[in-house]
Design a protein around this motif. Structure first.
Motif, PDB file in Angstrom:
ATOM      1  N   SER A 154      23.693  -8.377  39.693  1.00 24.76           N
ATOM      2  CA  SER A 154      23.391  -9.803  39.653  1.00 24.76           C
ATOM      3  C   SER A 154      22.653 -10.132  38.355  1.00 24.76           C
ATOM      4  O   SER A 154      22.172  -9.238  37.651  1.00 24.76           O
ATOM      5  CB  SER A 154      22.513 -10.190  40.852  1.00 24.76           C
ATOM      6  OG  SER A 154      21.228  -9.589  40.724  1.00 24.76           O
ATOM      7  N   ARG A 155      22.563 -11.406  38.037  1.00 33.50           N
ATOM      8  CA  ARG A 155      21.849 -11.822  36.823  1.00 33.50           C
ATOM      9  C   ARG A 155      20.388 -11.368  36.877  1.00 33.50           C
ATOM     10  O   ARG A 155      19.828 -10.924  35.872  1.00 33.50           O
ATOM     11  CB  ARG A 155      21.915 -13.353  36.678  1.00 33.50           C
ATOM     12  CG  ARG A 155      21.309 -13.874  35.386  1.00 33.50           C
ATOM     13  CD  ARG A 155      21.706 -15.304  35.143  1.00 33.50           C
ATOM     14  NE  ARG A 155      21.325 -16.161  36.263  1.00 33.50           N
ATOM     15  CZ  ARG A 155      21.591 -17.463  36.331  1.00 33.50           C
ATOM     16  NH1 ARG A 155      22.284 -18.043  35.370  1.00 33.50           N
ATOM     17  NH2 ARG A 155      21.213 -18.177  37.371  1.00 33.50           N
ATOM     18  N   ARG A 156      19.775 -11.451  38.050  1.00 33.51           N
ATOM     19  CA  ARG A 156      18.384 -11.008  38.206  1.00 33.51           C
ATOM     20  C   ARG A 156      18.273  -9.494  37.990  1.00 33.51           C
ATOM     21  O   ARG A 156      17.335  -9.019  37.354  1.00 33.51           O
ATOM     22  CB  ARG A 156      17.865 -11.384  39.590  1.00 33.51           C
ATOM     23  CG  ARG A 156      16.463 -10.878  39.893  1.00 33.51           C
ATOM     24  CD  ARG A 156      15.434 -11.547  38.984  1.00 33.51           C
ATOM     25  NE  ARG A 156      15.041 -12.858  39.481  1.00 33.51           N
ATOM     26  CZ  ARG A 156      14.310 -13.727  38.800  1.00 33.51           C
ATOM     27  NH1 ARG A 156      13.913 -13.425  37.571  1.00 33.51           N
ATOM     28  NH2 ARG A 156      13.990 -14.891  39.308  1.00 33.51           N
ATOM     29  N   GLU A 157      19.233  -8.732  38.514  1.00 28.66           N
ATOM     30  CA  GLU A 157      19.190  -7.277  38.345  1.00 28.66           C
ATOM     31  C   GLU A 157      19.340  -6.888  36.878  1.00 28.66           C
ATOM     32  O   GLU A 157      18.668  -5.969  36.403  1.00 28.66           O
ATOM     33  CB  GLU A 157      20.296  -6.623  39.184  1.00 28.66           C
ATOM     34  CG  GLU A 157      19.990  -6.611  40.676  1.00 28.66           C
ATOM     35  CD  GLU A 157      21.157  -6.136  41.501  1.00 28.66           C
ATOM     36  OE1 GLU A 157      20.920  -5.582  42.592  1.00 28.66           O
ATOM     37  OE2 GLU A 157      22.311  -6.317  41.072  1.00 28.66           O
ATOM     38  N   ILE A 158      20.210  -7.582  36.159  1.00 33.42           N
ATOM     39  CA  ILE A 158      20.376  -7.307  34.734  1.00 33.42           C
ATOM     40  C   ILE A 158      19.086  -7.625  33.987  1.00 33.42           C
ATOM     41  O   ILE A 158      18.650  -6.874  33.102  1.00 33.42           O
ATOM     42  CB  ILE A 158      21.549  -8.126  34.153  1.00 33.42           C
ATOM     43  CG1 ILE A 158      22.874  -7.632  34.733  1.00 33.42           C
ATOM     44  CG2 ILE A 158      21.570  -8.038  32.623  1.00 33.42           C
ATOM     45  CD1 ILE A 158      24.070  -8.481  34.359  1.00 33.42           C
ATOM     46  N   PHE A 168       8.462  -2.181  30.446  1.00 38.01           N
ATOM     47  CA  PHE A 168       7.539  -3.022  31.202  1.00 38.01           C
ATOM     48  C   PHE A 168       7.287  -2.358  32.554  1.00 38.01           C
ATOM     49  O   PHE A 168       8.203  -1.815  33.176  1.00 38.01           O
ATOM     50  CB  PHE A 168       8.129  -4.416  31.425  1.00 38.01           C
ATOM     51  CG  PHE A 168       8.073  -5.316  30.222  1.00 38.01           C
ATOM     52  CD1 PHE A 168       7.019  -6.211  30.067  1.00 38.01           C
ATOM     53  CD2 PHE A 168       9.057  -5.279  29.242  1.00 38.01           C
ATOM     54  CE1 PHE A 168       6.962  -7.053  28.966  1.00 38.01           C
ATOM     55  CE2 PHE A 168       9.010  -6.108  28.140  1.00 38.01           C
ATOM     56  CZ  PHE A 168       7.959  -6.995  27.991  1.00 38.01           C
ATOM     57  N   SER A 169       6.058  -2.413  33.025  1.00 36.02           N
ATOM     58  CA  SER A 169       5.728  -1.876  34.344  1.00 36.02           C
ATOM     59  C   SER A 169       6.185  -2.856  35.422  1.00 36.02           C
ATOM     60  O   SER A 169       6.526  -4.010  35.137  1.00 36.02           O
ATOM     61  CB  SER A 169       4.221  -1.662  34.465  1.00 36.02           C
ATOM     62  OG  SER A 169       3.547  -2.917  34.450  1.00 36.02           O
ATOM     63  N   ASN A 170       6.168  -2.389  36.680  1.00 39.69           N
ATOM     64  CA  ASN A 170       6.549  -3.276  37.779  1.00 39.69           C
ATOM     65  C   ASN A 170       5.674  -4.519  37.834  1.00 39.69           C
ATOM     66  O   ASN A 170       6.157  -5.634  38.055  1.00 39.69           O
ATOM     67  CB  ASN A 170       6.471  -2.527  39.113  1.00 39.69           C
ATOM     68  CG  ASN A 170       7.607  -1.544  39.296  1.00 39.69           C
ATOM     69  OD1 ASN A 170       8.580  -1.568  38.558  1.00 39.69           O
ATOM     70  ND2 ASN A 170       7.486  -0.674  40.282  1.00 39.69           N
ATOM     71  N   SER A 171       4.369  -4.343  37.635  1.00 42.82           N
ATOM     72  CA  SER A 171       3.453  -5.482  37.695  1.00 42.82           C
ATOM     73  C   SER A 171       3.696  -6.446  36.533  1.00 42.82           C
ATOM     74  O   SER A 171       3.621  -7.671  36.707  1.00 42.82           O
ATOM     75  CB  SER A 171       2.001  -5.003  37.694  1.00 42.82           C
ATOM     76  OG  SER A 171       1.730  -4.235  36.538  1.00 42.82           O
ATOM     77  N   GLU A 172       4.016  -5.906  35.375  1.00 47.01           N
ATOM     78  CA  GLU A 172       4.299  -6.769  34.217  1.00 47.01           C
ATOM     79  C   GLU A 172       5.595  -7.542  34.412  1.00 47.01           C
ATOM     80  O   GLU A 172       5.681  -8.726  34.065  1.00 47.01           O
ATOM     81  CB  GLU A 172       4.375  -5.921  32.946  1.00 47.01           C
ATOM     82  CG  GLU A 172       3.025  -5.385  32.493  1.00 47.01           C
ATOM     83  CD  GLU A 172       3.150  -4.368  31.369  1.00 47.01           C
ATOM     84  OE1 GLU A 172       2.190  -4.253  30.582  1.00 47.01           O
ATOM     85  OE2 GLU A 172       4.206  -3.691  31.272  1.00 47.01           O
ATOM     86  N   LEU A 177       8.420 -12.611  35.595  1.00 43.52           N
ATOM     87  CA  LEU A 177       9.516 -13.278  36.302  1.00 43.52           C
ATOM     88  C   LEU A 177       9.042 -14.065  37.525  1.00 43.52           C
ATOM     89  O   LEU A 177       9.862 -14.580  38.283  1.00 43.52           O
ATOM     90  CB  LEU A 177      10.561 -12.250  36.732  1.00 43.52           C
ATOM     91  CG  LEU A 177      11.222 -11.446  35.601  1.00 43.52           C
ATOM     92  CD1 LEU A 177      12.252 -10.486  36.170  1.00 43.52           C
ATOM     93  CD2 LEU A 177      11.866 -12.380  34.581  1.00 43.52           C
ATOM     94  N   PHE A 178       7.725 -14.114  37.709  1.00 47.49           N
ATOM     95  CA  PHE A 178       7.142 -14.853  38.845  1.00 47.49           C
ATOM     96  C   PHE A 178       7.640 -14.300  40.183  1.00 47.49           C
ATOM     97  O   PHE A 178       8.043 -15.043  41.092  1.00 47.49           O
ATOM     98  CB  PHE A 178       7.454 -16.357  38.736  1.00 47.49           C
ATOM     99  CG  PHE A 178       6.988 -16.970  37.452  1.00 47.49           C
ATOM    100  CD1 PHE A 178       5.647 -17.268  37.242  1.00 47.49           C
ATOM    101  CD2 PHE A 178       7.899 -17.227  36.425  1.00 47.49           C
ATOM    102  CE1 PHE A 178       5.213 -17.830  36.039  1.00 47.49           C
ATOM    103  CE2 PHE A 178       7.471 -17.792  35.229  1.00 47.49           C
ATOM    104  CZ  PHE A 178       6.127 -18.087  35.024  1.00 47.49           C
TER     105      PHE A 178
END
Length: 214
Positions: A154-158, A168-172, A177-178
């Motif tokens: 999906s666009r979000r996955e890309i 980038f870390s998960n938190s970053e 991306l909010f």
């Protein structure tokens, strides 16, 4: 008449595929299951030509399921229909003498062709996957045409994959991306599973091979 039993844990997909296959000349869907336990319970009494099976089911690992299938029906013809493109899945499953592996973006014509070929004793593997690929560095990834990346991700996955590759870390990523951190973690796990890689290094290799990053 090719008698088929379908096992997939996505209800809408399962119902849709059952309906579509049921309309095809020469094919009969004799039953369905949404998990491995339900399949195994029915299997001893089934008279079928091909078992159409998804790789990931919620209640059992794919190798454990295949082992039990081979005990109950050693000669049963098994065709995997799945989103999982990574060759590591195929190499793991061919040990149990599966007859085919097809991606879910296949056309109905190709699925019919695969089912009929397998029912007559042939094997059928998606042309998009080379099961003989043994290149050490990239054997768990696959190169695809640019226009097809969006058919897999999906666009979000890309977007998340690109940020992962930029370290980038998960938190970053979540902040950028909010999203919640748990949502990002879920996306990361889904990417690893969907692309058939083992870790973040595999994700980066996939992105490099498919020119998602420089």
């Amino acid at each position: 008449m090719v008698k088929v039993f379908i096992t997939d844990d996505h209800e809408l997909y399962l119902e849709g595929l059952t309906l579509l296959l049921g309309k095809q000349e020469g094919i009969q869907v004799v039953g369905t299951a949404m998990n491995g336990g339900h399949l195994l319970k029915q299997l001893p009494e089934l008279e079928i030509d091909v078992l159409l099976l998804d790789v990931h089911l919620p209640d059992i690992e794919e190798e454990d399921l295949l082992k039990q299938i081979r005990v109950i029906k050693p000669e049963l013809k098994v065709l995997y229909l799945t989103l999982m493109r990574g060759t590591r899945y195929i190499h793991k499953l061919v040990k149990y003498d599966i007859q085919g592996y097809l991606l879910k973006n296949a056309s109905m014509e190709e699925l019919k062709k695969a089912l009929k070929a397998i029912s007559t004793g042939e094997k059928y593997f998606s042309k998009e996957i080379n099961i003989l690929d043994t290149e050490q560095d990239f054997r768990n990834t696959i190169t695809i045409e640019d226009k097809k990346v969006e058919e897999i991700l999906s666009r979000r996955e890309i977007e998340i994959l690109t940020l992962i590759c930029k370290e980038f870390s998960n938190s970053e990523i979540a902040e950028k991306l909010f999203l919640s951190v748990s949502t990002v973690e879920t996306h990361r796990k889904n990417l690893i599973a969907k692309l058939g890689v083992n870790n973040t290094v595999g994700l980066v290799k996939f992105a490099l091979k498919n020119r998602l990053i420089d």
